[in-house]
Scaffold this motif. Structure first.
Motif, PDB file in Angstrom:
ATOM      1  N   LYS A 142      38.213  34.539  46.214  1.00  0.00           N
ATOM      2  CA  LYS A 142      38.544  35.961  46.127  1.00  0.00           C
ATOM      3  C   LYS A 142      38.242  36.531  44.752  1.00  0.00           C
ATOM      4  O   LYS A 142      38.126  37.744  44.587  1.00  0.00           O
ATOM      5  CB  LYS A 142      40.021  36.179  46.452  1.00  0.00           C
ATOM      6  N   THR A 143      38.174  35.689  43.748  1.00  0.00           N
ATOM      7  CA  THR A 143      37.858  36.138  42.391  1.00  0.00           C
ATOM      8  C   THR A 143      36.770  35.235  41.821  1.00  0.00           C
ATOM      9  O   THR A 143      36.503  34.140  42.333  1.00  0.00           O
ATOM     10  CB  THR A 143      39.086  36.083  41.463  1.00  0.00           C
ATOM     11  N   MET A 144      36.129  35.713  40.760  1.00  0.00           N
ATOM     12  CA  MET A 144      35.087  34.917  40.112  1.00  0.00           C
ATOM     13  C   MET A 144      34.918  35.390  38.684  1.00  0.00           C
ATOM     14  O   MET A 144      35.347  36.496  38.318  1.00  0.00           O
ATOM     15  CB  MET A 144      33.752  35.072  40.845  1.00  0.00           C
ATOM     16  N   LYS A 145      34.293  34.548  37.870  1.00  0.00           N
ATOM     17  CA  LYS A 145      33.902  34.973  36.536  1.00  0.00           C
ATOM     18  C   LYS A 145      32.615  35.779  36.625  1.00  0.00           C
ATOM     19  O   LYS A 145      31.711  35.422  37.371  1.00  0.00           O
ATOM     20  CB  LYS A 145      33.684  33.770  35.620  1.00  0.00           C
ATOM     21  N   ALA A 146      32.539  36.849  35.859  1.00  0.00           N
ATOM     22  CA  ALA A 146      31.328  37.659  35.818  1.00  0.00           C
ATOM     23  C   ALA A 146      31.257  38.342  34.468  1.00  0.00           C
ATOM     24  O   ALA A 146      32.238  38.398  33.720  1.00  0.00           O
ATOM     25  CB  ALA A 146      31.332  38.694  36.940  1.00  0.00           C
ATOM     26  N   LEU A 147      30.086  38.860  34.141  1.00  0.00           N
ATOM     27  CA  LEU A 147      29.887  39.536  32.864  1.00  0.00           C
ATOM     28  C   LEU A 147      29.889  41.040  33.063  1.00  0.00           C
ATOM     29  O   LEU A 147      29.092  41.558  33.851  1.00  0.00           O
ATOM     30  CB  LEU A 147      28.557  39.102  32.254  1.00  0.00           C
ATOM     31  N   ARG A 148      30.814  41.741  32.435  1.00  0.00           N
ATOM     32  CA  ARG A 148      30.807  43.200  32.433  1.00  0.00           C
ATOM     33  C   ARG A 148      30.099  43.653  31.160  1.00  0.00           C
ATOM     34  O   ARG A 148      30.442  43.247  30.060  1.00  0.00           O
ATOM     35  CB  ARG A 148      32.246  43.755  32.431  1.00  0.00           C
ATOM     36  N   TYR A 149      29.097  44.498  31.329  1.00  0.00           N
ATOM     37  CA  TYR A 149      28.239  44.890  30.203  1.00  0.00           C
ATOM     38  C   TYR A 149      28.198  46.404  30.133  1.00  0.00           C
ATOM     39  O   TYR A 149      27.616  47.057  30.984  1.00  0.00           O
ATOM     40  CB  TYR A 149      26.837  44.314  30.418  1.00  0.00           C
ATOM     41  N   GLU A 150      28.841  46.984  29.120  1.00  0.00           N
ATOM     42  CA  GLU A 150      28.906  48.437  28.999  1.00  0.00           C
ATOM     43  C   GLU A 150      27.744  48.988  28.182  1.00  0.00           C
ATOM     44  O   GLU A 150      27.114  49.964  28.544  1.00  0.00           O
ATOM     45  CB  GLU A 150      30.231  48.840  28.335  1.00  0.00           C
ATOM     46  N   LYS A 151      27.474  48.352  27.055  1.00  0.00           N
ATOM     47  CA  LYS A 151      26.401  48.771  26.158  1.00  0.00           C
ATOM     48  C   LYS A 151      26.185  47.627  25.172  1.00  0.00           C
ATOM     49  O   LYS A 151      26.973  46.666  25.153  1.00  0.00           O
ATOM     50  CB  LYS A 151      26.778  50.069  25.424  1.00  0.00           C
ATOM     51  N   PRO A 152      25.127  47.656  24.349  1.00  0.00           N
ATOM     52  CA  PRO A 152      24.901  46.571  23.406  1.00  0.00           C
ATOM     53  C   PRO A 152      26.137  46.243  22.584  1.00  0.00           C
ATOM     54  O   PRO A 152      26.816  47.143  22.071  1.00  0.00           O
ATOM     55  CB  PRO A 152      23.758  47.116  22.527  1.00  0.00           C
TER      56      PRO A 152
END
Length: 313
Positions: free
Chosen positions: A6-16
């Motif tokens: 139901k959940t996982m690790k992921a990368l949230r990328y807003e800006k540099p």
């Protein structure tokens, strides 16, 4: 359908320099390799455990360009991890079956080169080299090294690679990517460029600018043989400008080609890379875990990485 977490690790990328590991994602990563862990009932041709490469492009199919068969110019072009769709910097990712291609022999790390190599394959189709062509490739980055090898397989009888001296040029030699190698001085490359002109007084049938330098691109036209082709293959800032004499393009009948991204190039590219005909060893020279994203970016910035990859346990 397989039972997935139901959940996982992921990368949230807003800006540099603004990123974090999160459980609910906006996920970058457009060169995705993975293993099939589940699929809908109507999916055919795949089984659990298949190793696959994902084509990141998604096309609308109904805009002006798509209806003309020019899908790459789609007015609603989306790309996983780049434009509007989640990518592969996460433990799980979802793609339509038409965008997945099986791989057998490549390692997962080397298979990350399939996407940039597919862009090179699209460029090759646009160039359409004639048998016996002489070509100059400027730049020896990952996609340039793919382009070099495709050119050698497709009619180019002599390929000169000109790129800054250092690790990328040494890698080009180890891959046997070219025929002639011109390491350019990082402080004063002018003498090497002059030598290229002396050694090739008629220029080249094909000049591919793959460094992304608009200054180099502007000068590259001076190395194109009359009746030849200049390929804008690097990634240039929107603000970049070049100045060419129209009379030269007109009088020498020079063809200027733009090559951006790819569509439908994955099958051919997988065949070339998975068979070993196009060499990949050493191009991806840095590997990081997802939590080391900042270190991965820094390796690109400080040029210790030729190409970096994010891997999962």
């Amino acid at each position: 359908m397989a039972s997935l977490p139901k959940t996982m690790k992921a990368l949230r990328y807003e800006k540099p320099e603004d990123w974090s590991i999160v459980e609910f994602p906006l996920i970058p990563g457009h060169e995705t390799i993975g293993e099939v862990v589940g699929f809908a009932d109507d999916v055919k041709g795949f089984k659990i455990g298949d190793r696959v490469a994902a084509d990141n492009s998604e096309l609308c199919g109904h805009c002006f360009y798509c209806r003309r068969g020019q899908e790459l110019l789609c007015e609603d072009f989306k790309a996983h991890g780049v434009l509007g769709l989640d990518g592969g910097f996460a433990e799980y990712a979802s793609y339509t079956q038409g965008r997945l291609f099986k791989i057998n022999n490549l390692s997962d790390v080397d298979a990350t080169l399939i996407e940039p190599a597919s862009c090179a394959m699209h460029g090759l189709e646009k160039i359409a080299p004639k048998a016996g062509s002489h070509a100059l490739l400027i730049g020896a980055g990952p996609t340039g090294l793919m382009m070099a090898q495709f050119l050698k397989h497709s009619g180019v009888s002599q390929l000169t690679i000109a790129a800054p001296e250092g690790s990328k040029m040494e890698l080009a030699k180890s891959l046997d990517a070219g025929d002639i190698y011109v390491p350019l001085s990082r402080s004063n490359p002018a003498p090497q460029w002059e030598q290229i002109k002396k050694d090739n007084p008629y220029g080249f049938d094909i000049v591919v600018e793959a460094s992304g330098s608009s200054k180099v691109l502007e000068d590259a036209i001076n190395y194109v043989r009359r009746g030849g082709k200049l390929v804008c293959y690097g990634v240039y800032p929107n603000s970049a400008r070049v100045s060419w004499a129209p009379s030269k393009i007109f009088g020498d009948e020079i063809t200027i080609i733009g090559s951006f991204s790819e569509t439908y190039m994955f099958p051919a590219t997988v065949d070339y890379l998975d068979s070993g005909k196009v060499k990949t060893k050493g191009i991806v020279n840095k590997v990081f875990k997802l939590e080391q994203w900042g270190e991965a970016l820094e390796s690109i910035r400080n040029k210790s990485a030729i190409k970096a990859a994010i891997v999962f346990d």
